[in-house]
Enzyme design. Structure first.
Site, PDB file in Angstrom:
ATOM      1  N   TRP A 125      45.980  28.390  18.373  1.00  8.47           N
ATOM      2  CA  TRP A 125      44.791  28.353  17.514  1.00  8.47           C
ATOM      3  C   TRP A 125      43.923  29.583  17.744  1.00  8.47           C
ATOM      4  CZ3 TRP A 125      39.536  28.282  18.615  1.00  8.47           C
ATOM      5  CH2 TRP A 125      38.688  27.972  17.551  1.00  8.47           C
ATOM      6  N   HIS A 126      43.887  30.055  18.985  1.00  5.37           N
ATOM      7  CA  HIS A 126      43.031  31.193  19.307  1.00  5.37           C
ATOM      8  C   HIS A 126      43.563  32.519  18.778  1.00  5.37           C
ATOM      9  CE1 HIS A 126      41.137  28.344  22.122  1.00  5.37           C
ATOM     10  NE2 HIS A 126      40.101  29.142  22.064  1.00  5.37           N
ATOM     11  N   GLY A 127      44.834  32.600  18.501  1.00  2.00           N
ATOM     12  CA  GLY A 127      45.360  33.854  17.977  1.00  2.00           C
ATOM     13  C   GLY A 127      46.863  33.837  17.826  1.00  2.00           C
TER      14      GLY A 127
ATOM     15  N   THR B 230      46.587  24.677  21.138  1.00  2.00           N
ATOM     16  CA  THR B 230      45.277  25.193  21.558  1.00  2.00           C
ATOM     17  C   THR B 230      45.346  26.694  21.784  1.00  2.00           C
ATOM     18  OG1 THR B 230      44.669  23.093  22.617  1.00  2.00           O
ATOM     19  CG2 THR B 230      43.468  25.055  23.318  1.00  2.00           C
TER      20      THR B 230
ATOM     21  N   PHE C 118      39.015  34.650  15.853  1.00  2.00           N
ATOM     22  CA  PHE C 118      39.864  33.480  16.022  1.00  2.00           C
ATOM     23  C   PHE C 118      39.743  32.542  14.826  1.00  2.00           C
ATOM     24  CE2 PHE C 118      38.649  34.391  20.608  1.00  2.00           C
ATOM     25  CZ  PHE C 118      39.700  35.244  20.769  1.00  2.00           C
TER      26      PHE C 118
END
Length: 472
Positions: free
Chosen positions: A317-319, A314, A472
């Site tokens: 996934w954002h960066g 998680t 993102f």
């Protein structure tokens, strides 16, 4: 092109609306128009990477056909594995290759070989959407889609293509060819879109200016209060920015006859961290739960390890940066602690305590999320916690805060369900008779025109400011 631009509101959207409602004769033609406009919308910002999205969709389309023809065989499993692996490999190359290459080279004292590729807009979102399709076909939750154009429409639909919500294929599979178009849906969609646009242009952008002023400043000169004003501003910005996009996406979906899942449910009124993640970016949480956590074993076996994997991914996934990994681990630890004992303790205490506890930890979490530079992250934390700040409050900090006090009060009220209460009251009052219904319709028209006027004035006076989740 972004939703919060004059070009989109006054050129792209009206053209799409006219073609969709006045040129198309049936749902099939509506779909082709929506597909063409969606491809134009994406090509406007990423002309060279549109082929990547089409190839990614084609891979899942062919994979699903193979699965459908070979149910219950090894070929079906291989098709599933290869299709998902191919889509994830595209995401890895564009988003994560340089991160791993750089860190691997640093560990072993080598020269990193970087691709320096531009991150295709929306790749994190449409990759997950294609995965939901082929996995659900494999599990026989949805029938295979024989039309590539229809599947490409599902993936590329411009209302939710760039920054979600992550719409599962099963959410709109029936609607793709059987939806009803009516004026009531259009009216609801227009208002939802305009409200989202207001949240972005007026609230999120002002909060963003405040956040940038403090968080991007010289940390050696940043006061204790300045640090808190900055991170509180960012806390407001990221909520209004992302929820605004979701509102606009859901509103546009309604206009064209689609019902998208809600992505936010007033997360800042949560009373535990677990509750917060049931309310924040709901479509992402749902994706990881249904397509990763449960297949890994969920709560049945190795749930602590399963949670670790989910929260690491998680964050990642954002960066592709260490701060996002730390952010994921931060929430993993908090949720584990709540599951062990803290959650039950908080339930026995007044809800105000739970709310204050949750918001404090969420605000701290946004510090990890904001600072990709580890040194600045460490220095900011020292100031935020009362160590290393040159002063408690600066003269300019106090002036800036007082000048924006009305804005902060309005924004804080706006993160609560006040608008939902007002909406329910309005519906109750205007649904009693035909006369009150007509009055209600007039009020909604005036309200919509007012929002359009305010949003237009704000867009004319603002500089280009894309949505935070675009990166993102």
């Amino acid at each position: 092109m972004v939703f919060s631009s004059l070009a989109f509101v006054y050129i792209f959207l009206p053209i799409c609306f006219l073609l969709y409602f006045f040129v198309a004769k049936n749902i099939k033609q509506c779909n082709y128009i929506l597909l063409i406009m969606s491809l134009i919308f994406y090509a406007w910002g990423e002309p060279k990477w549109i082929i990547l999205m089409i190839i990614s969709t084609l891979v899942e389309y062919i994979g699903a056909l193979v699965i459908d023809k070979n149910r219950g065989t090894t070929k079906a499993k291989i098709a599933l594995g290869l299709s998902v692996a191919t889509s994830l490999s595209f995401l890895f190359v564009f988003k994560y290759f340089d991160f791993f290459s750089f860190n691997f080279a640093n560990i072993f004292g080598l020269t990193p070989k970087l691709l320096n590729l531009t991150l295709p807009i929306g790749i994190s979102f449409y990759t997950f959407q294609t995965i939901t399709y082929i996995v659900d076909v494999y599990k026989e939750k949805v029938p295979v889609q024989k039309s590539f154009a229809t599947l490409l429409l599902y993936v590329s639909m411009f209302p939710q293509l760039i920054a979600g919500p992550i719409v599962k294929y099963s959410d709109i599979e029936y609607q793709l060819n059987n939806r009803k178009l009516n004026s009531h849906f259009v009216g609801e969609g227009v208002i939802r879109f305009l409200v989202g646009l207001f949240k972005k242009i007026v609230i999120a952008n002002i909060a963003g200016e405040m956040a940038t002023k403090f968080l991007d400043s010289d940390l050696e000169m940043l006061s204790f209060c300045g640090a808190w004003i900055g991170i509180l501003s960012y806390t407001l910005q990221i909520y209004f920015d992302f929820s605004a996009y979701s509102d606009m996406a859901i509103g546009l979906g309604k206009i064209f006859g689609f019902t998208y899942p809600e992505n936010f449910n007033y997360p800042y009124i949560a009373t535990t961290i677990s509750d917060f993640w049931k309310r924040w970016h709901i479509s992402l949480t749902t994706f990881f739960r249904e397509y990763l956590y449960i297949p890994l074993g969920g709560n049945r076996k190795n749930h602590v390890l399963n949670l670790l994997i989910v929260w690491l991914l998680t964050g990642f996934w954002h960066g592709s940066a260490w701060n996002f990994i730390l952010w994921g681990l931060y929430y993993y630890l908090l949720i584990c602690i709540e599951r062990l004992f803290l959650g039950k303790l908080i339930e026995r205490l007044p809800s105000l305590f739970g709310h204050l506890y949750t918001m404090f930890l969420v605000i701290i979490g946004w510090v990890f999320f904001y600072f990709e530079d580890m040194e600045r992250l460490r220095e900011f934390f020292k100031i935020l916690l009362g160590f290393g700040a040159p002063e408690f409050i600066g003269i300019t900090d106090k002036a800036v805060f007082l000048n924006h006090i009305v804005f902060f009060i309005f924004a804080i009220i706006a993160v609560t369900p006040v608008s939902r209460i007002i909406k329910k009251l309005f519906i109750k009052l205007t649904s009693k008779t035909d006369t009150t219904q007509r009055v209600g319709d007039i009020v909604l028209i005036v309200y919509s025109l007012f929002l359009l006027f305010i949003n237009t004035a704000a867009m004319v006076g603002s500089t280009f400011n894309p949505f935070l989740y675009f990166r993102f």
